[in-house]
Design a protein around this motif. Structure first.
Motif, PDB file in Angstrom:
ATOM      1  N   ASN A  34       3.604   7.338  -1.920  1.00  0.00           N
ATOM      2  CA  ASN A  34       4.089   6.568  -0.766  1.00  0.00           C
ATOM      3  C   ASN A  34       3.241   5.316  -0.555  1.00  0.00           C
ATOM      4  OD1 ASN A  34       5.970   8.537  -0.386  1.00  0.00           O
ATOM      5  ND2 ASN A  34       4.960   9.481   1.383  1.00  0.00           N
ATOM      6  N   ASP A  47       3.309   5.393   4.718  1.00  0.00           N
ATOM      7  CA  ASP A  47       3.244   6.768   4.208  1.00  0.00           C
ATOM      8  C   ASP A  47       3.630   7.736   5.327  1.00  0.00           C
ATOM      9  OD1 ASP A  47       2.333   9.091   2.638  1.00  0.00           O
ATOM     10  OD2 ASP A  47       0.616   9.070   3.985  1.00  0.00           O
ATOM     11  N   ARG A  57       6.000  12.936  -0.432  1.00  0.00           N
ATOM     12  CA  ARG A  57       4.663  12.325  -0.582  1.00  0.00           C
ATOM     13  C   ARG A  57       4.601  11.436  -1.820  1.00  0.00           C
ATOM     14  NH1 ARG A  57       0.578  14.745   2.428  1.00  0.00           N
ATOM     15  NH2 ARG A  57       1.413  16.434   3.701  1.00  0.00           N
TER      16      ARG A  57
END
Ligand code: UT7
Length: 343
Positions: A34, A47, A57
């Motif tokens: 991310n 993120d 993720r």
């Protein structure tokens, strides 16, 4: 809430003639976190947003020269090795994908050549994220009808080739990978596919699509400039449809086998969004430790998502011989599908 108690003894299960005798999966080595998206100021993403709104993720992106047929072939080799099946024993190859190497020939034909399955008939099947479960059902029909002994079913995608890296609504969601399963009649009647449910609703086709590259919008400078060759999704609307369809497909498959969530050792849902998976778990009353999730590592790999998860679950011992497994998927079309299998 209805109490979710295990049935004892287990109800009489329908006869099983077609089993998965080997699985394999492959994801490309390049991990895209991310943080890579967050580092691009034009996307205005974080993120934190990606993790909390989706559960993702990181994901894998294939190299430029690594195409859907390459990912498929590697997953197929791993499934063949596990099943002890030689390439020349494969009668049929079905590749479920929305990102074929090219519109034609089929990716299945390219895979046939790459793995040396010279005797196999080959075709691709397009049901987006439900593609693997659709292909599993088609493949099992050939085995059940004694038309073929050994069928190789693959779900594979190189979605990085169709995502718009300027669209934060979609570019953070998808990844590349492949999963494969080999179908055979084990002849013992006690393992295999119990039921498959499939459905579709073309009314909402516009909510998730890639408009360019087909007969409606063939590639032109105009179509490329208009970014028609990228995946488009109305996320919020798709989300609502996904929850409804995943829930009803899951409950329908259980009801057909007279099972409840309590009978299921592991649920393998399509990995699109953790919130969709949580809604399914709640609806069929299965606790989180019996739901397989790898979305955090791979993102949404469309047709590859269920078979990658199935392979990981089987190889890591999360599914044991005799376990009942429920697989559920939803995708563009819209399409949905579910399957109960006794491992
Ligand atoms: O695999 C087949 C089917 N696909 C699916 O099942 C996916 C279904 N949809 C989803 O998973 C979710 O709808 C998404 C993850 C795509 C979006 O989540 P959401 O909670 O529905 O967000 P949203 O689309 O309602 O957007 C909320 C806000 C918007 O900003 P405003 O208008 O409220 O100011 C978006 O512009 O979040 C914004 N947004 C982002 N912000 C930061 C959208 N994408 C991003 C992003 N980073 N990457």
């Amino acid at each position: 809430m209805k109490k979710n108690t295990p049935r004892s003894p287990r109800p009489q299960l329908p006869p099983r003639t077609v089993s998965i005798v080997g699985t394999g999966s492959y994801v490309p080595p390049r991990v895209v976190t991310n943080a890579e998206f967050e580092a691009r100021p034009e996307l205005q993403t974080t993120d934190e947003w990606i993790r909390t709104r989706t559960g993702i993720r990181e994901r894998r992106f294939a190299a430029e020269k690594e195409n859907t047929s390459d990912l498929s072939a590697e997953a197929a080799r791993r499934a063949m090795a596990q099943a002890g099946v030689k390439p020349e024993e494969i009668d049929l190859i079905i590749v479920a994908t929305i990102t074929p190497d090219m519109p034609f020939p089929s990716t299945a034909c390219l895979v046939q050549h790459k793995i040396g399955a010279k005797r196999a008939a080959c075709f691709d099947l397009e049901a987006a994220c439900s593609g693997f479960l659709y292909a599993l059902e088609v493949g099992q029909q050939f085995v059940a009808a004694h038309t073929y002994n050994t069928v190789l079913v693959i779900g594979a995608e190189k979605l990085s080739s169709v995502i718009d890296m300027q669209d934060r609504n979609t570019c953070v969601l998808f990844g590349d990978g492949a999963g494969a399963a080999i179908l055979r009649n084990r002849g013992d009647g006690s393992h295999g596919i119990l039921t498959t449910c499939m459905g579709a609703n073309g009314e909402h086709a516009d909510l998730l699509k890639m408009p360019g590259g087909g007969s409606k919008h063939p590639a032109t400078h105009k179509s490329v400039d208009a970014r028609l060759h990228f995946l488009k999704m109305a996320g919020k609307e798709v989300f609502k449809q996904a929850v409804t369809a995943m829930n009803s497909a899951g409950t329908e498959a259980l009801a057909r086998c007279q099972l409840t969530g309590a009978d299921i050792a592991l649920v393998i849902p399509h990995q699109a969004n953790l919130r969709i998976i949580d809604a399914l778990a709640k609806r069929i009353e299965v606790p989180a430790d019996r739901i397989y999730v790898n979305l955090d590592r791979y993102g949404n790999t469309s047709a590859a998502s269920v078979p990658i998860a199935l392979d990981e679950a089987a190889r890591s011992g999360r599914i044991k011989s005799g376990d009942l497994v429920l697989m559920v998927a939803f995708g563009a079309g819209f399409t949905w599908a579910s399957c109960v299998i006794q491992w």
